[in-house]
Design an enzyme around this catalytic site. Structure first.
Site: not given
Ligand code: NDP
Length: 311
Positions: A226-228, A252, A257, A276, A278-279
């Site tokens: 669900v990231a990218r 997702d 896309e 895209h 899931s939210a």
């Molecule tokens: P947060 O900022 O709360 O969490 C992001 C996490 O990723 C942090 O724990 C951060 O920790 C970690 N992170 C950053 N860089 C790295 C790395 N190189 N390797 C491993 N972990 C890493 O964001 P959210 O949880 O709100 O959202 C995360 C992502 O989910 C968004 O950036 C977006 O891309 C995606 N998303 C997708 C949606 C969808 O509809 N599918 C909707 C919302 C979000 P640290 O900085 O300590 O590494």
């Protein structure tokens, strides 16, 4: 409007018309200090919103309903010194619930039953083909932030052993016993039955789940993304799913896309696809506005640091 006026009495408000072609006159653009992209009419409206606010010469702060800000449109604001803050956290619950739903559909015989149902066939899964117990399986969550932490918390309720992957070390209150840095993923993959991706797309995470990481997963492991899409080597993923190295995936997000109609992912029987989406949940806009934008507006008024500021 009422909530904004209550949070900051006297603040002049401009609502961008709900029309993708709308443009604000220059004298109005000049008076814009702050902008809130509430996202309820995304993506059509977003084009006019960003076009308008991009042209606001005195804009100082942009708050967005989004959690991920990898879209280049945000970089353009940051590059010109605009403070950017997100509503990361506002969609964590629905997304995590969708991830767990995907996990349960793949872990239990729902796809098989659904297939039999479409054929009106009564086909119990025999004990000899019983799926593995979920409790005791190992989940790795890459990106233990708002979404990843909620996934981890829910997965532990099903008895999974969850490890978090992120750059910062384990903190008090993290819903996992172990947090490891991203460099350990290739080794950790060998002990991962469920690989969940919930990290932002950055230069570091692009291609993080490489062909090697996918190959290191045990045969029959699952991917939940669900990231990218670009976090994963999609060509290698398709191969791993088609050959049966991976047991299945819930996806997702995709490298391109909308997912092109000729993508092999559409046709793989062990893949669940959502667009895209899931939210999707009725409470997202309220959570973003009440939980993130309005509190940040109050902080901005008081000259305090913002929550979820992108740096
Ligand atoms: P947060 O900022 O709360 O969490 C992001 C996490 O990723 C942090 O724990 C951060 O920790 C970690 N992170 C950053 N860089 C790295 C790395 N190189 N390797 C491993 N972990 C890493 O964001 P959210 O949880 O709100 O959202 C995360 C992502 O989910 C968004 O950036 C977006 O891309 C995606 N998303 C997708 C949606 C969808 O509809 N599918 C909707 C919302 C979000 P640290 O900085 O300590 O590494």
């Amino acid at each position: 409007r009422q909530a904004i006026e209550a949070a900051w009495p006297g603040l002049e408000l401009v609502m961008l018309p709900d029309d993708p072609a709308a443009r604000l006159p220059a004298e109005v653009l000049e008076r814009i200090d702050f902008a809130y992209f509430s996202g309820d009419v995304y993506p059509e409206y977003s084009r006019s919103f960003f076009a308008a606010t991009q042209g606001a010469p005195n804009l100082r702060w942009l708050h967005t309903f989004n959690a991920g800000v990898d879209n280049p449109v945000f970089r353009r604001f940051l590059d010109r010194g605009v403070v950017l803050s997100t509503s990361s956290g506002s969609t964590a619950q629905p997304i995590a619930q969708t991830v767990i739903g995907g996990m349960l559909i793949l872990a239990r015989p729902f796809l098989r039953w659904a297939d039999a149902q479409r054929r009106r066939a009564w086909e119990p899964v025999p004990a000899s083909e019983a799926p593995a117990d979920l409790a005791g399986q190992r989940m790795t969550v890459v990106g233990l932030g708002a979404i990843g932490s909620e996934v981890a918390r829910l997965a532990r309720a099903f008895g999974l052993e969850v490890t978090g992957v992120r750059r910062s070390p384990r903190r008090e209150g993290d819903p996992v016993e172990r947090v490891v840095p991203p460099g350990e993923l290739p080794v950790l993959a060998r002990e991962t039955d469920w690989l969940v991706l919930a990290c932002p797309l950055t230069d570091e995470t692009r291609g993080l789940v490489s062909r090697e990481v996918l190959a290191a997963l045990p045969r029959g492991a699952y991917l939940l993304n669900v990231a990218r899409g670009e976090v994963v080597d999609e060509a290698a993923l398709i191969e791993a799913l088609a050959t049966g190295h991976l047991g299945g995936a819930y996806l997702d997000v995709f490298a391109t896309e909308p997912l092109p109609p000729d993508s092999p992912l559409w046709g793989l029987p062990n893949v669940i696809i959502s667009p895209h989406n899931s939210a999707v949940a009725a409470g997202n806009e309220r959570r973003a506005t009440e939980g993130y934008f309005l509190p940040n507006l109050a902080r901005m008024r008081a000259g305090e640091p913002l929550v979820n500021e992108v740096r």
